[in-house]
Design a protein around this motif. Structure first.
Motif, short mmCIF file in Angstrom:
data_model
loop_
_atom_site.label_atom_id
_atom_site.label_comp_id
_atom_site.label_asym_id
_atom_site.label_seq_id
_atom_site.Cartn_x
_atom_site.Cartn_y
_atom_site.Cartn_z
N SER A 256 0.86 -1.19 0.00
CA SER A 256 0.00 0.00 0.00
C SER A 256 0.89 1.24 0.00
N ASP A 257 0.27 2.39 -0.18
CA ASP A 257 0.99 3.64 0.05
C ASP A 257 1.32 3.73 1.54
N ILE A 258 2.38 4.44 1.86
CA ILE A 258 2.77 4.66 3.25
C ILE A 258 2.22 6.01 3.68
N LYS A 259 1.39 6.00 4.70
CA LYS A 259 0.75 7.24 5.17
C LYS A 259 1.46 7.75 6.43
N TYR A 260 1.59 9.08 6.51
CA TYR A 260 2.31 9.73 7.61
C TYR A 260 1.37 10.56 8.47
N ASP A 261 1.67 10.58 9.78
CA ASP A 261 1.15 11.64 10.65
C ASP A 261 2.27 11.99 11.63
N LYS A 262 1.96 12.80 12.63
CA LYS A 262 3.01 13.25 13.54
C LYS A 262 3.41 12.19 14.57
N GLU A 263 2.78 11.03 14.52
CA GLU A 263 3.09 9.95 15.47
C GLU A 263 3.82 8.78 14.82
N GLY A 264 3.70 8.63 13.49
CA GLY A 264 4.34 7.50 12.84
C GLY A 264 3.78 7.28 11.45
N ILE A 265 3.89 6.05 10.96
CA ILE A 265 3.45 5.72 9.60
C ILE A 265 2.54 4.49 9.63
N VAL A 266 1.73 4.37 8.57
CA VAL A 266 0.81 3.23 8.41
C VAL A 266 1.00 2.65 7.02
N PHE A 267 1.05 1.30 6.94
CA PHE A 267 1.17 0.64 5.65
C PHE A 267 0.63 -0.79 5.76
N ASN A 268 0.45 -1.42 4.62
CA ASN A 268 0.04 -2.82 4.57
C ASN A 268 1.21 -3.69 4.13
N CYS A 269 1.22 -4.92 4.64
CA CYS A 269 2.26 -5.89 4.32
C CYS A 269 1.61 -7.15 3.78
N ASN A 270 2.25 -7.79 2.81
CA ASN A 270 1.62 -8.92 2.12
C ASN A 270 1.45 -10.16 2.98
N ILE A 271 2.10 -10.23 4.15
CA ILE A 271 1.96 -11.45 4.97
C ILE A 271 1.20 -11.19 6.27
N LEU A 272 0.59 -10.00 6.39
CA LEU A 272 -0.25 -9.70 7.55
C LEU A 272 -1.65 -9.35 7.08
N ASP A 273 -2.64 -9.67 7.90
CA ASP A 273 -4.03 -9.36 7.55
C ASP A 273 -4.37 -7.90 7.83
N ALA A 274 -3.88 -7.38 8.94
CA ALA A 274 -4.24 -6.02 9.35
C ALA A 274 -3.16 -5.02 8.92
N PRO A 275 -3.51 -3.74 8.80
CA PRO A 275 -2.51 -2.72 8.50
C PRO A 275 -1.50 -2.60 9.64
N VAL A 276 -0.30 -2.17 9.31
CA VAL A 276 0.76 -1.98 10.30
C VAL A 276 0.83 -0.50 10.66
N TYR A 277 0.72 -0.22 11.95
CA TYR A 277 1.01 1.13 12.43
C TYR A 277 2.39 1.08 13.07
N LEU A 278 3.33 1.84 12.54
CA LEU A 278 4.71 1.82 13.00
C LEU A 278 5.05 3.15 13.65
N ARG A 279 5.48 3.08 14.89
CA ARG A 279 5.82 4.30 15.62
C ARG A 279 7.25 4.73 15.26
N ALA A 280 7.40 5.15 14.00
CA ALA A 280 8.68 5.62 13.47
C ALA A 280 8.38 6.37 12.18
N PHE A 281 9.38 7.06 11.65
CA PHE A 281 9.17 7.89 10.47
C PHE A 281 10.12 7.47 9.35
N GLY A 282 9.58 7.50 8.13
CA GLY A 282 10.39 7.22 6.95
C GLY A 282 9.95 5.97 6.23
#
Length: 451
Positions: A256-282
């Motif tokens: 998926s596209d990687i989405k940003y906010d002031k807390e971290g990033i969100v993306f989808n991964c092909n081997i997980l069912d749910a979206p990943v919220y990552l508390r990091a930037f980039g």
């Protein structure tokens, strides 16, 4: 921490004690710094380029150390108890290997030009959800630091995450001979240490040494977007090793596209069912998360543990850390810099929402003959990406400033005075440079910690 009798230590090292001491007494921990001595530690005198640790051995005993190692070629022998060894560093490494073999945790080794510390932090956060996990602290990832990391492991450890650094060929081989990972990761291959190794292909060859010590039927993960690793892999013996790639076109990838906010990033991964919220930037941090996700799944951790570990991530400081200051934010990425990580940090800066994007860049070291052009290219890249203002300091960063047509200053204090008024605006300020440039002092200044 390691607790062993003197007799057990001498058996491991095939060594003898000089002096009178009860060999059933136990050491509690190992130190190489005489200033860090606590009661009953083993002191290991390391012979450095400028200082020989043997000169401090007597003081460490007086300060409470139980016993010291002593290299046999240092004559005469002292009048206090020591363990005589051929080489103090090698003896310490042998002891660390024996201790780790005794603990028998799952060992994950991580190396890479960029991203190894972030990957280590992510693995720790994920595995800690379900298992007793310990990791390399700080930058203790060298032939000296890695044994010290191991000595700090608790007896009930289940997962050991070891960062492996290198500057020259053969160093990763040495580290894997001590740690012998069950799982190994190469996060990336970049331009760092080209001065020592000659080029990116040679860097990839040195990084791929992490395969040499990988246990039978071990798992190896590499960045599919690294052409250099793809060139090196066919030349290596990968029999009885499971090879997995990550990144675009790899076995595990971002979908998926990687989405940003002031807390971290969100993306989808092909081997997980749910979206990943990552508390990091980039975007590169999303890439660093991919091998962690695969490893956790391969080790049968629950998906909810993986997601929680990444969402609750606590990154090592000075790695794309977003810090509020006045009406602005500082993007602190001051731990190190090279052309790849500098460009990735600029990408991250431009993804974060703000009215103005400012970069403060300093020198990138150990780049070899191309250092001036590489600095110019980073300035040019910042211009192309739309950075509003660029401030530079350091002799090589004159080239960066020229590539952008930015502003160059002799000192960090001058940059502080120029940029401080801008923090009243809605802006994000990236600060980055090689560790030796100490750009973190500028971060501290903006935070009101100026000396």
């Amino acid at each position: 921490m390691i607790v062993k009798t003197i007799q057990e230590i001498t058996n491991i090292m095939h060594a003898n004690v000089h002096g009178d001491i009860d060999d059933t007494r136990k050491i509690h921990g190992v130190v190489i710094d005489s200033r860090q001595v606590t009661k009953d530690v083993l002191y290991v005198p390391i012979i450095g380029q400028r200082v020989d640790g043997h000169v401090f051995s007597k003081q460490t005993i007086e300060d409470g150390a139980l016993i010291s190692l002593w290299q046999k070629d240092h004559l005469p022998y002292p009048n206090f108890p020591v363990i005589l060894v051929d080489d103090t560093l090698k003896a310490m490494q042998d002891l660390a290997k024996a201790y780790l073999d005794e603990l028998r945790p799952l060992v994950i080794g991580v190396t890479g030009s960029n991203g190894k510390t972030s990957c280590k932090d992510m693995l720790y956060s994920i595995f800690s959800q379900e298992k007793k996990t310990q990791k390399t602290q700080g930058n203790r990832n060298s032939e000296i630091g890695l044994p010290l990391t191991i000595f700090d492991f608790d007896e009930d450890i289940e997962v050991a995450i070891l960062e492996m650094g290198m500057e020259n060929k053969g160093e990763i081989t040495q580290l894997t001979s001590i740690a012998q990972p069950d799982i190994s990761v190469i996060t990336s291959v970049g331009s760092a240490h080209m001065e020592n190794l000659g080029g990116r292909l040679q860097i990839a060859q040195a990084k791929c040494e992490i395969l040499e010590g990988l246990k039978e039927n071990g798992l190896f993960l590499y960045n599919h977007e690294s052409e250099e690793i793809k060139q090196v892999l066919p030349t290596l013996n990968t029999e009885n090793k499971k090879i997995v790639s990550f990144g675009q076109g790899g076995d595990v990838s971002i979908t998926s596209d990687i989405k940003y906010d002031k807390e971290g990033i969100v993306f989808n991964c092909n081997i997980l069912d749910a979206p990943v919220y990552l508390r990091a930037f980039g975007d590169f941090q999303a890439m660093n998360a991919l091998p962690c996700i695969f490893i956790a799944k391969a080790c049968q951790l629950k998906e909810e543990s993986i997601l929680k570990g990444l969402a609750d991530l606590e990154m090592t400081k000075m790695r794309t850390q977003l810090i509020p200051v006045s009406n602005a934010y500082i993007l602190d990425d001051t731990y190190k810099s090279n052309p790849e990580s500098a460009k990735a940090a600029i990408d991250t800066l431009m993804e974060l929402p703000a009215q103005k994007h400012i970069a403060i860049l300093s020198d990138m070291l150990d780049l070899g003959n191309e250092e001036k052009q590489l600095h110019f290219d980073v300035g040019e890249y910042a211009k192309q990406k739309g950075v509003d203002e660029l401030y530079c300091t350091g002799p090589l960063s004159k080239e960066t400033s020229d590539g952008f047509n930015g502003k160059w200053y002799e000192t960090k204090d001058e940059i502080y005075e120029a940029v401080k008024p801008l923090l009243d605006q809605d802006c994000i300020v990236l600060i980055k440079g090689s560790r030796a440039m100490k750009m973190d002092t500028l971060v501290d200044a903006f935070r009101g910690k100026k000396q």
